[in-house]
Design an enzyme around this catalytic site. Sequence first.
Site, PDB file in Angstrom:
ATOM      1  N   HIS A   7       0.820  -1.217   0.000  1.00  0.00           N
ATOM      2  CA  HIS A   7       0.000   0.000   0.000  1.00  0.00           C
ATOM      3  C   HIS A   7       0.847   1.258   0.000  1.00  0.00           C
ATOM      4  CE1 HIS A   7       0.332  -0.896   4.463  1.00  0.00           C
ATOM      5  NE2 HIS A   7       0.536   0.411   4.546  1.00  0.00           N
ATOM      6  N   HIS A  79       3.783   7.124   3.712  1.00  0.00           N
ATOM      7  CA  HIS A  79       4.728   6.003   3.591  1.00  0.00           C
ATOM      8  C   HIS A  79       4.301   5.060   2.482  1.00  0.00           C
ATOM      9  CE1 HIS A  79       1.858   4.144   6.640  1.00  0.00           C
ATOM     10  NE2 HIS A  79       2.065   3.067   5.893  1.00  0.00           N
ATOM     11  N   GLU A 130       7.519   1.108   5.155  1.00  0.00           N
ATOM     12  CA  GLU A 130       6.966   0.058   6.007  1.00  0.00           C
ATOM     13  C   GLU A 130       7.230  -1.279   5.315  1.00  0.00           C
ATOM     14  OE1 GLU A 130       2.714   0.374   6.573  1.00  0.00           O
ATOM     15  OE2 GLU A 130       2.608  -1.429   7.818  1.00  0.00           O
TER      16      GLU A 130
HETATM   17  C1  LIG Z   1      -2.046   0.756  10.801  1.00  0.00           C
HETATM   18  C2  LIG Z   1      -0.765   0.062  11.043  1.00  0.00           C
HETATM   19  C3  LIG Z   1       0.296   0.197   9.973  1.00  0.00           C
HETATM   20  C4  LIG Z   1      -0.105  -0.639   8.757  1.00  0.00           C
HETATM   21  O1  LIG Z   1      -0.370  -1.847   8.985  1.00  0.00           O
HETATM   22  O2  LIG Z   1      -0.162  -0.162   7.628  1.00  0.00           O
HETATM   23  C5  LIG Z   1       0.617   1.625   9.641  1.00  0.00           C
HETATM   24  O3  LIG Z   1       0.771   2.037   8.545  1.00  0.00           O
HETATM   25  S1  LIG Z   1       0.846   2.654  11.038  1.00  0.00           S
HETATM   26  C6  LIG Z   1       1.323   4.224  10.330  1.00  0.00           C
HETATM   27  C7  LIG Z   1       1.765   5.146  11.377  1.00  0.00           C
HETATM   28  N1  LIG Z   1       2.952   4.685  12.040  1.00  0.00           N
HETATM   29  C8  LIG Z   1       4.191   5.140  11.767  1.00  0.00           C
HETATM   30  O4  LIG Z   1       4.392   6.011  10.914  1.00  0.00           O
HETATM   31  C9  LIG Z   1       5.307   4.522  12.573  1.00  0.00           C
HETATM   32  C10 LIG Z   1       6.677   4.961  12.121  1.00  0.00           C
HETATM   33  N2  LIG Z   1       6.807   6.419  12.112  1.00  0.00           N
HETATM   34  C11 LIG Z   1       7.501   7.090  13.052  1.00  0.00           C
HETATM   35  O5  LIG Z   1       8.081   6.512  13.954  1.00  0.00           O
HETATM   36  C12 LIG Z   1       7.479   8.582  12.926  1.00  0.00           C
HETATM   37  O6  LIG Z   1       6.408   9.000  12.131  1.00  0.00           O
HETATM   38  C13 LIG Z   1       8.807   9.116  12.302  1.00  0.00           C
HETATM   39  C14 LIG Z   1       9.075   8.572  10.918  1.00  0.00           C
HETATM   40  C15 LIG Z   1       9.984   8.799  13.251  1.00  0.00           C
HETATM   41  C16 LIG Z   1       8.704  10.640  12.177  1.00  0.00           C
HETATM   42  O7  LIG Z   1       8.192  11.148  13.347  1.00  0.00           O
HETATM   43  P1  LIG Z   1       8.070  12.727  13.550  1.00  0.00           P
HETATM   44  O8  LIG Z   1       7.449  12.981  14.860  1.00  0.00           O
HETATM   45  O9  LIG Z   1       7.412  13.326  12.356  1.00  0.00           O
HETATM   46  O10 LIG Z   1       9.616  13.067  13.636  1.00  0.00           O
HETATM   47  P2  LIG Z   1      10.345  14.372  13.306  1.00  0.00           P
HETATM   48  O11 LIG Z   1       9.408  15.525  13.328  1.00  0.00           O
HETATM   49  O12 LIG Z   1      11.516  14.405  14.228  1.00  0.00           O
HETATM   50  O13 LIG Z   1      10.878  14.126  11.823  1.00  0.00           O
HETATM   51  C17 LIG Z   1      12.192  13.765  11.582  1.00  0.00           C
HETATM   52  C18 LIG Z   1      12.508  14.076  10.132  1.00  0.00           C
HETATM   53  O14 LIG Z   1      11.855  13.102   9.308  1.00  0.00           O
HETATM   54  C19 LIG Z   1      10.960  13.756   8.396  1.00  0.00           C
HETATM   55  N3  LIG Z   1       9.765  12.922   8.274  1.00  0.00           N
HETATM   56  C20 LIG Z   1       8.905  12.652   9.268  1.00  0.00           C
HETATM   57  N4  LIG Z   1       7.929  11.847   8.801  1.00  0.00           N
HETATM   58  C21 LIG Z   1       8.191  11.656   7.495  1.00  0.00           C
HETATM   59  C22 LIG Z   1       7.523  10.927   6.479  1.00  0.00           C
HETATM   60  N5  LIG Z   1       6.394  10.251   6.744  1.00  0.00           N
HETATM   61  N6  LIG Z   1       8.043  10.897   5.244  1.00  0.00           N
HETATM   62  C23 LIG Z   1       9.193  11.602   4.976  1.00  0.00           C
HETATM   63  N7  LIG Z   1       9.889  12.318   5.909  1.00  0.00           N
HETATM   64  C24 LIG Z   1       9.364  12.337   7.140  1.00  0.00           C
HETATM   65  C25 LIG Z   1      10.664  15.088   9.020  1.00  0.00           C
HETATM   66  O15 LIG Z   1      10.267  16.027   8.048  1.00  0.00           O
HETATM   67  C26 LIG Z   1      11.986  15.438   9.665  1.00  0.00           C
HETATM   68  O16 LIG Z   1      12.845  15.932   8.674  1.00  0.00           O
HETATM   69  P3  LIG Z   1      13.756  17.239   8.934  1.00  0.00           P
HETATM   70  O17 LIG Z   1      12.819  18.369   9.217  1.00  0.00           O
HETATM   71  O18 LIG Z   1      14.536  17.423   7.654  1.00  0.00           O
HETATM   72  O19 LIG Z   1      14.620  16.895  10.105  1.00  0.00           O
HETATM   73 CO   LIG Z   2       0.847   1.348   6.495  1.00  0.00          CO
END
Ligand SMILES: CC[C@@H](C(=O)O)C(=O)SCCNC(=O)CCNC(=O)[C@H](O)C(C)(C)COP(=O)(O)OP(=O)(O)OC[C@H]1O[C@@H](n2cnc3c(N)ncnc32)[C@H](O)[C@@H]1OP(=O)(O)O
Ligand SMILES: [Co+2]
Length: 134
Positions: A7, A79, A130
């Site tokens: 997905h 993602h 993922e």
């Molecule tokens: C329903 C279950 C499952 C399924 O079966 O399908 C799912 O899909 S669950 C979906 C939700 N769960 C998750 O996303 C879990 C993993 N994600 C995380 O742990 C966090 O989202 C993250 C990736 C660590 C980011 O958390 P966040 O609080 O946004 O951290 P920061 O603000 O510190 O961001 C750091 C840095 O990374 C960039 N970023 C954040 N998210 C994304 C993204 N989705 N895609 C691309 N880039 C992302 C963010 O912009 C920061 O960048 P800089 O500003 O340059 O530092």
């Molecule tokens: Co998902």
Amino acid sequence: MIGRLNHVAIAVPDLASATALYRDQLGATVSEPQAEPDHGVTVVFVELPNTKVELLEPLGEGSPIQAFLDRSPSGGIHHMCFEVDDIMVARDKLKAEGARVLGSGDPKIGAHGKPVLFLHPKDFNGTLIELEEV
Ligand SMILES: CC[C@@H](C(=O)O)C(=O)SCCNC(=O)CCNC(=O)[C@H](O)C(C)(C)COP(=O)(O)OP(=O)(O)OC[C@H]1O[C@@H](n2cnc3c(N)ncnc32)[C@H](O)[C@@H]1OP(=O)(O)O
Ligand SMILES: [Co+2]
């Protein structure tokens, strides 16, 4: 190692209106909303012939998608999920090569009842990945 695209996920501020867009304007088949408290999201799956779109709305305090929506209030692609045959083999290979596995590092059960884990977007060209064992 990675197989089919399971997905593409889109974070949305309002799941009901996003679902209506896909169902009523784009004519897609959509699932019922599914709360995933362990993941801090509520999901709707849009069923397509070759893959799925996962619509994600924050659920509860500390949702992992909240900061993303704060930065992009109208939503956006959050993602991509690729299928793997053995998630532990995939995880250990990626970790050995320096990729950051998010959370505890152990797989959690995802929306399809299968083990999933996430890889840091900064290690994959700015795309949160993922992996789902199938
Ligand atoms: C329903 C279950 C499952 C399924 O079966 O399908 C799912 O899909 S669950 C979906 C939700 N769960 C998750 O996303 C879990 C993993 N994600 C995380 O742990 C966090 O989202 C993250 C990736 C660590 C980011 O958390 P966040 O609080 O946004 O951290 P920061 O603000 O510190 O961001 C750091 C840095 O990374 C960039 N970023 C954040 N998210 C994304 C993204 N989705 N895609 C691309 N880039 C992302 C963010 O912009 C920061 O960048 P800089 O500003 O340059 O530092
Ligand atoms: Co998902």
